[in-house]
Design an enzyme around this catalytic site. Structure first.
Site, mmCIF file in Angstrom:
data_model
loop_
_atom_site.group_PDB
_atom_site.id
_atom_site.type_symbol
_atom_site.label_atom_id
_atom_site.label_comp_id
_atom_site.label_asym_id
_atom_site.label_seq_id
_atom_site.Cartn_x
_atom_site.Cartn_y
_atom_site.Cartn_z
ATOM 1 N N LYS A 171 0.818 -1.217 0.000
ATOM 2 C CA LYS A 171 0.000 0.000 0.000
ATOM 3 C C LYS A 171 0.854 1.271 0.000
ATOM 4 C CE LYS A 171 -4.268 -1.918 1.914
ATOM 5 N NZ LYS A 171 -3.855 -3.309 2.204
HETATM 6 C C1 LIG Z 1 -4.548 -4.465 1.611
HETATM 7 C C2 LIG Z 1 -3.821 -5.764 1.661
HETATM 8 C C3 LIG Z 1 -4.189 -6.882 0.862
HETATM 9 C C4 LIG Z 1 -5.404 -6.854 -0.030
HETATM 10 O O1 LIG Z 1 -5.245 -6.009 -1.134
HETATM 11 P P1 LIG Z 1 -6.529 -5.552 -1.978
HETATM 12 O O2 LIG Z 1 -6.037 -4.549 -2.924
HETATM 13 O O3 LIG Z 1 -7.498 -4.977 -0.968
HETATM 14 O O4 LIG Z 1 -7.074 -6.771 -2.623
HETATM 15 C C5 LIG Z 1 -3.408 -8.025 0.914
HETATM 16 N N1 LIG Z 1 -2.353 -8.105 1.731
HETATM 17 C C6 LIG Z 1 -1.959 -7.085 2.525
HETATM 18 C C7 LIG Z 1 -0.796 -7.256 3.415
HETATM 19 C C8 LIG Z 1 -2.672 -5.874 2.521
HETATM 20 O O5 LIG Z 1 -2.305 -4.867 3.319
#
Ligand SMILES: *Cc1c(COP(=O)(O)O)cnc(C)c1O
Length: 438
Positions: free
Chosen positions: A107
């Site tokens: 993210k």
């Molecule tokens: C947010 C997140 C996900 C999921 O990603 P999406 O884009 O919501 O499908 C998977 N793994 C981790 C560690 C995350 O922080």
């Protein structure tokens, strides 16, 4: 470039409007009206290009009409101040490690890009006396979003971030990643649960008096400025596989919750990236997997798992996937298959992979690894997205492997910092009074 809403009831928006609003006025998700194909010579030369060079070409296809080249280049290069290496695990399976950013999760890429883009637009909107009007980002978090957004926006001029989190309900590691920063980041410790935090943020956006007093925006993961930049690392993964001569029949597996990450991969595919097929790996929250099997989408309340960033019962980006394939279940199934794993299976895969190969997965990446180990066909090469560093889930992972997890220096530095937070009740009047006073 204009952005339309997946609900088709809102007017077209400019990039700036789409970024500041987040959600379209008809509650749909913004989609770019065109997805440009990248030229053949880009793919021919991609193995010789750096992550930043590749990302700039991809960013130019989406944002080049709206942002001057030099600015866009600066935003991309600043965002990607870290690597995303493809690391061999075993068999035909590779890990795309997306945890080398400041908060050790994928993210970081979207949050950092959005912060810089918003900073750029804000710089254009100076008031008469030459002073910028501050943009205030409100974000409710159950843990991981808050850290990525807070760190992404840290020290970006003209922006102040308020992170609302439920008191006593995020892990110590998560909490220190957004409460120790200071500067333009304020952590509000809400006496309530995550839903209270989200309600406070939503009420703030709907409050006329507050909106007249200050510019408010959200940094939700459905925001096009967070979502689209995630396409960058799919191209970079392909480049790295091509360097090794392994790009022929590439299968990409994405541990998925809200489906923003995999959706960015589908955009990359639409731009011409030669990926043979995708696998969406779920935990027990298998709503999308069931959709693939049955053609029916039944959202339901999420259940808690050890891969908790994927505990989503109604994935918000499902609307984008439907839109991308004209609502055709058959077309979606042609390109994407699914898998879903229980906590026991996730733990088993994490322990087994560690003891057999020495590679330490996090609980989310474990779903990705397992889906490839069960789903790869002859001749295919698999890359799963390792979405976070295992040390972010230290207690869970140590309990599973029976061994200590080394904590990266970056994470230790957060843990040494001093917590600063503002206590807040769950009543909107208190939150509003606070914002009116700052
Ligand atoms: C947010 C997140 C996900 C999921 O990603 P999406 O884009 O919501 O499908 C998977 N793994 C981790 C560690 C995350 O922080």
């Amino acid at each position: 470039m204009h952005y339309y809403s997946t609900n088709q009831q809102a007017p077209l928006a400019s990039l700036e409007e789409a970024v500041v609003r987040g959600l379209a006025t008809d509650k749909g998700l913004y989609m770019p009206e065109r997805i440009k194909q990248l030229p053949k010579d880009f793919f021919d030369g991609i193995a010789e290009m750096s992550f930043q060079e590749i990302a700039y070409q991809v960013a130019d296809a989406f944002f080049g009409e709206d942002i001057p080249a030099e600015e866009l280049k600066r935003i991309v290069y600043d965002t990607l101040a870290f690597d995303a290496p493809v690391v061999y695990v075993d068999g035909n399976i590779h890990s795309l490690e997306l945890y080398h950013g400041p908060t050790l999760a994928f993210k970081d890429v979207g949050a950092r890009f959005m912060a810089r883009l918003l900073g750029y637009f804000n710089g254009l909107r100076s008031t008469v006396d030459g002073q910028q009007k501050m943009v205030n980002v409100l974000v409710a978090t159950s843990g991981d979003t808050g850290s990525a957004v807070a760190n992404g926006f840290l020290c970006v001029e003209g922006i102040h971030v308020y992170v609302l989190y439920p008191k006593g309900k995020v892990s110590a590691i998560q909490e220190c990643q957004f409460t120790t920063l200071g500067q333009n980041i304020t952590a509000l410790e809400v006496d309530g649960v995550f839903d209270d935090c989200q309600r406070l943020v939503k009420s703030a956006f709907m409050d006329a008096e507050l909106n007249a007093h200050m510019r408010l925006t959200s940094a939700n993961s459905i925001n096009v400025a967070r979502f689209l930049p995630q396409a960058f690392y799919y191209f970079y993964a392909y480049a790295q596989m091509k360097r090794q001569g392994k790009e022929g029949e590439l299968v990409i597996c994405v541990p998925s919750g809200n489906f923003g990450n995999i959706c960015a991969g589908l955009f990359a595919h639409r731009m011409g990236l030669p990926i043979k097929r995708f696998i969406a790996a779920n935990n027990s929250n298998d709503i999308f997997y069931q959709y693939l099997l049955t053609g029916e989408y039944h959202p339901r309340a999420s259940v808690q798992t050890i891969a908790n960033a994927m505990d989503v019962g109604d994935p918000s980006n499902f609307a984008r996937i439907l839109d991308l394939y004209g609502h055709s279940h058959a077309d979606i199934c042609k390109l994407i298959s699914g898998a879903a794993y229980t906590d026991e299976q996730i733990a088993e895969t994490l322990a087994d992979t560690y003891h057999r190969t020495g590679y330490l997965l996090d609980p989310h990446g474990a779903c990705g690894y397992r889906a490839l180990s069960e789903g790869l066909r002859d001749g295919e090469q698999g890359v799963f997205l390792e979405t976070a560093h295992p040390a972010k889930f230290r207690d869970t992972v140590e309990g599973i492997i029976g061994d200590e997890v080394a904590v990266p220096e970056k994470l230790q530095a957060f843990m040494r910092g001093t917590k600063q937070s503002v206590p807040m009740t769950a009543a909107f009047e208190d939150f509003k009074a606070y914002l009116m006073s700052v």
